[in-house]
Design a protein around this motif. Structure first.
Motif, PDB file in Angstrom:
ATOM      1  N   ALA A  16      17.307  14.515 -27.739  1.00 43.81           N
ATOM      2  CA  ALA A  16      16.493  14.851 -26.574  1.00 43.81           C
ATOM      3  C   ALA A  16      17.265  15.734 -25.611  1.00 43.81           C
ATOM      4  N   ALA A  17      18.560  15.443 -25.416  1.00 41.17           N
ATOM      5  CA  ALA A  17      19.372  16.226 -24.496  1.00 41.17           C
ATOM      6  C   ALA A  17      19.544  17.646 -24.997  1.00 41.17           C
ATOM      7  N   VAL A  18      19.856  17.801 -26.266  1.00 38.48           N
ATOM      8  CA  VAL A  18      20.014  19.140 -26.838  1.00 38.48           C
ATOM      9  C   VAL A  18      18.679  19.873 -26.843  1.00 38.48           C
ATOM     10  N   ASP A  19      17.603  19.162 -27.159  1.00 40.56           N
ATOM     11  CA  ASP A  19      16.280  19.787 -27.166  1.00 40.56           C
ATOM     12  C   ASP A  19      15.901  20.318 -25.793  1.00 40.56           C
ATOM     13  N   SER A  20      16.294  19.612 -24.732  1.00 45.74           N
ATOM     14  CA  SER A  20      15.951  20.077 -23.393  1.00 45.74           C
ATOM     15  C   SER A  20      16.654  21.398 -23.086  1.00 45.74           C
ATOM     16  N   VAL A  21      17.885  21.536 -23.564  1.00 47.01           N
ATOM     17  CA  VAL A  21      18.620  22.790 -23.391  1.00 47.01           C
ATOM     18  C   VAL A  21      17.944  23.905 -24.175  1.00 47.01           C
ATOM     19  N   VAL A  22      17.561  23.613 -25.395  1.00 40.34           N
ATOM     20  CA  VAL A  22      16.900  24.606 -26.242  1.00 40.34           C
ATOM     21  C   VAL A  22      15.607  25.085 -25.601  1.00 40.34           C
ATOM     22  N   ARG A  23      14.831  24.164 -25.053  1.00 34.68           N
ATOM     23  CA  ARG A  23      13.558  24.552 -24.418  1.00 34.68           C
ATOM     24  C   ARG A  23      13.792  25.496 -23.243  1.00 34.68           C
ATOM     25  N   ARG A  24      14.828  25.235 -22.471  1.00 37.35           N
ATOM     26  CA  ARG A  24      15.103  26.100 -21.329  1.00 37.35           C
ATOM     27  C   ARG A  24      15.570  27.483 -21.784  1.00 37.35           C
ATOM     28  N   MET A  25      16.360  27.540 -22.829  1.00 38.45           N
ATOM     29  CA  MET A  25      16.775  28.837 -23.374  1.00 38.45           C
ATOM     30  C   MET A  25      15.571  29.618 -23.885  1.00 38.45           C
ATOM     31  N   LEU A  26      14.680  28.919 -24.566  1.00 37.16           N
ATOM     32  CA  LEU A  26      13.473  29.565 -25.078  1.00 37.16           C
ATOM     33  C   LEU A  26      12.601  30.074 -23.941  1.00 37.16           C
ATOM     34  N   ALA A  27      12.496  29.282 -22.877  1.00 35.46           N
ATOM     35  CA  ALA A  27      11.663  29.679 -21.746  1.00 35.46           C
ATOM     36  C   ALA A  27      12.205  30.938 -21.082  1.00 35.46           C
ATOM     37  N   TYR A  28      13.509  30.982 -20.868  1.00 34.99           N
ATOM     38  CA  TYR A  28      14.095  32.179 -20.280  1.00 34.99           C
ATOM     39  C   TYR A  28      13.957  33.367 -21.230  1.00 34.99           C
ATOM     40  N   GLY A  29      14.314  33.162 -22.489  1.00 37.18           N
ATOM     41  CA  GLY A  29      14.299  34.253 -23.450  1.00 37.18           C
ATOM     42  C   GLY A  29      12.928  34.864 -23.652  1.00 37.18           C
ATOM     43  N   SER A  30      11.890  34.046 -23.578  1.00 31.59           N
ATOM     44  CA  SER A  30      10.526  34.551 -23.805  1.00 31.59           C
ATOM     45  C   SER A  30      10.072  35.477 -22.687  1.00 31.59           C
ATOM     46  N   ALA A  31      10.731  35.414 -21.547  1.00 34.34           N
ATOM     47  CA  ALA A  31      10.329  36.239 -20.412  1.00 34.34           C
ATOM     48  C   ALA A  31      11.043  37.588 -20.374  1.00 34.34           C
ATOM     49  N   TRP A  32      12.004  37.794 -21.279  1.00 31.45           N
ATOM     50  CA  TRP A  32      12.794  39.022 -21.257  1.00 31.45           C
ATOM     51  C   TRP A  32      12.423  39.934 -22.415  1.00 31.45           C
ATOM     52  N   ALA A  34      13.225  42.432 -25.547  1.00 31.24           N
ATOM     53  CA  ALA A  34      14.256  42.257 -26.584  1.00 31.24           C
ATOM     54  C   ALA A  34      15.545  43.003 -26.265  1.00 31.24           C
ATOM     55  N   GLY A  35      15.429  44.154 -25.603  1.00 26.78           N
ATOM     56  CA  GLY A  35      16.616  44.946 -25.328  1.00 26.78           C
ATOM     57  C   GLY A  35      17.388  44.524 -24.099  1.00 26.78           C
ATOM     58  N   ASP A  36      16.909  43.554 -23.369  1.00 20.71           N
ATOM     59  CA  ASP A  36      17.601  43.049 -22.184  1.00 20.71           C
ATOM     60  C   ASP A  36      18.943  42.461 -22.611  1.00 20.71           C
ATOM     61  N   GLY A  37      20.002  42.800 -21.873  1.00 17.67           N
ATOM     62  CA  GLY A  37      21.323  42.325 -22.247  1.00 17.67           C
ATOM     63  C   GLY A  37      21.445  40.822 -22.291  1.00 17.67           C
ATOM     64  N   LEU A  38      20.803  40.132 -21.354  1.00 13.38           N
ATOM     65  CA  LEU A  38      20.823  38.671 -21.382  1.00 13.38           C
ATOM     66  C   LEU A  38      20.038  38.129 -22.566  1.00 13.38           C
ATOM     67  N   ALA A  39      18.963  38.821 -22.922  1.00 11.45           N
ATOM     68  CA  ALA A  39      18.176  38.386 -24.075  1.00 11.45           C
ATOM     69  C   ALA A  39      18.994  38.471 -25.349  1.00 11.45           C
ATOM     70  N   VAL A  40      19.850  39.494 -25.462  1.00 13.34           N
ATOM     71  CA  VAL A  40      20.704  39.644 -26.640  1.00 13.34           C
ATOM     72  C   VAL A  40      21.629  38.439 -26.770  1.00 13.34           C
ATOM     73  N   PHE A  41      22.310  38.100 -25.673  1.00 16.51           N
ATOM     74  CA  PHE A  41      23.209  36.949 -25.725  1.00 16.51           C
ATOM     75  C   PHE A  41      22.435  35.658 -25.924  1.00 16.51           C
ATOM     76  N   ASN A  42      21.315  35.510 -25.245  1.00 16.55           N
ATOM     77  CA  ASN A  42      20.533  34.282 -25.321  1.00 16.55           C
ATOM     78  C   ASN A  42      20.097  33.987 -26.759  1.00 16.55           C
ATOM     79  N   ARG A  43      19.742  35.037 -27.504  1.00 17.18           N
ATOM     80  CA  ARG A  43      19.293  34.837 -28.892  1.00 17.18           C
ATOM     81  C   ARG A  43      20.397  34.251 -29.760  1.00 17.18           C
ATOM     82  N   VAL A  44      21.589  34.818 -29.650  1.00 21.24           N
ATOM     83  CA  VAL A  44      22.658  34.326 -30.516  1.00 21.24           C
ATOM     84  C   VAL A  44      23.147  32.947 -30.047  1.00 21.24           C
ATOM     85  N   TYR A  45      23.155  32.719 -28.737  1.00 24.96           N
ATOM     86  CA  TYR A  45      23.586  31.420 -28.242  1.00 24.96           C
ATOM     87  C   TYR A  45      22.574  30.335 -28.585  1.00 24.96           C
TER      88      TYR A  45
END
Length: 234
Positions: A16-32, A34-45
């Motif tokens: 549950a703890a790891v899933d909560s982190v994943v959901r937040r990463m997905l939420a941020y990433g979906s708003a950027w 693909a070429g956004d620099g943060l989106a690049v790092f967010n995908r690999v992380y």
């Protein structure tokens, strides 16, 4: 929830703890885009966080609780930087170059990815070890196994970057400075530095003024490296 409150939360159930982190990463990433620099790092992380979650579920960590706590508090350092920027606040110095250059057309995806790794490992990982020691009431030495195992999984992040965002041979041949830049940063050295910094910070826990000064210098130094990694090529 305030950043300090997020970092103080002790993860309970591992998945549950790891899933909560994943959901937040997905939420941020979906708003950027693909070429956004943060989106690049967010995908690999995100991919590496999912891999660590699978390792935890498969019982590959000797101390599951330590692994979950370190993984989640480590990720929350990154998420807190995103929260700060989204709220109009200043993120840590190590993350500022990536926010500043995230849409620069002359910075390549590989540079964005390396700058994110530099900030997260060079600064956040050491602080996450200290966060975890406070949360679990343990010493850094008690976390060394989990640290090493998480570090081994982080190697996957570097491998994924090379697979997903590394320029092709022709581009590397043309962009000799970029080739040099890629070779000048070492994940292994960054991990070793993070462990040494964590041990030093823990030793300074009863000297808050010195600890704060060290963290500020660490943050600034990692930020300087990040700015160099993001040097535009055109």
């Amino acid at each position: 929830m305030a950043q300090s409150e997020q970092l103080a939360v002790l993860p309970g159930d591992g998945p549950a703890a790891v899933d909560s982190v994943v959901r937040r990463m997905l939420a941020y990433g979906s708003a950027w885009p693909a070429g956004d620099g943060l989106a690049v790092f967010n995908r690999v992380y995100l991919a590496v966080t999912l891999e660590i979650g699978r390792h935890i579920d498969d019982g590959l960590f000797a101390d599951r609780r330590a692994a979950v706590t370190l993984d989640v508090l480590f990720a929350r350092r990154y998420l807190s930087a995103l929260d700060a920027a989204s709220e109009g606040l200043r993120p840590p110095a190590c993350w500022r170059p990536l926010f500043q250059y995230r849409r620069h057309p002359g910075v390549r995806p590989l540079q964005f990815a390396l700058a994110g790794i530099n900030a997260h490992i060079g600064h956040d990982l050491a602080l996450a070890v200290v966060d975890t020691c406070h949360a679990l009431g343990c010493e850094p030495a008690d976390l060394e196994g989990a640290f090493d195992r998480v570090g081994d999984v982080l190697v996957l992040l570097e491998e994924r970057i090379r697979e997903d965002v590394m320029p092709g041979p022709d581009l590397l041949q043309i962009a000799d400075p970029l080739t040099h830049l890629v070779g000048s940063w070492s994940l292994d050295r960054a991990r070793e530095g993070a462990w040494s910094a964590a041990r030093l910070l823990w030793g300074l826990r009863d000297l808050p003024d010195l600890a704060e000064e060290f963290v500020e210098r660490l943050d600034a130094g990692v930020g300087l490296v990040g700015r160099c990694l993001l040097t535009p090529w055109r």
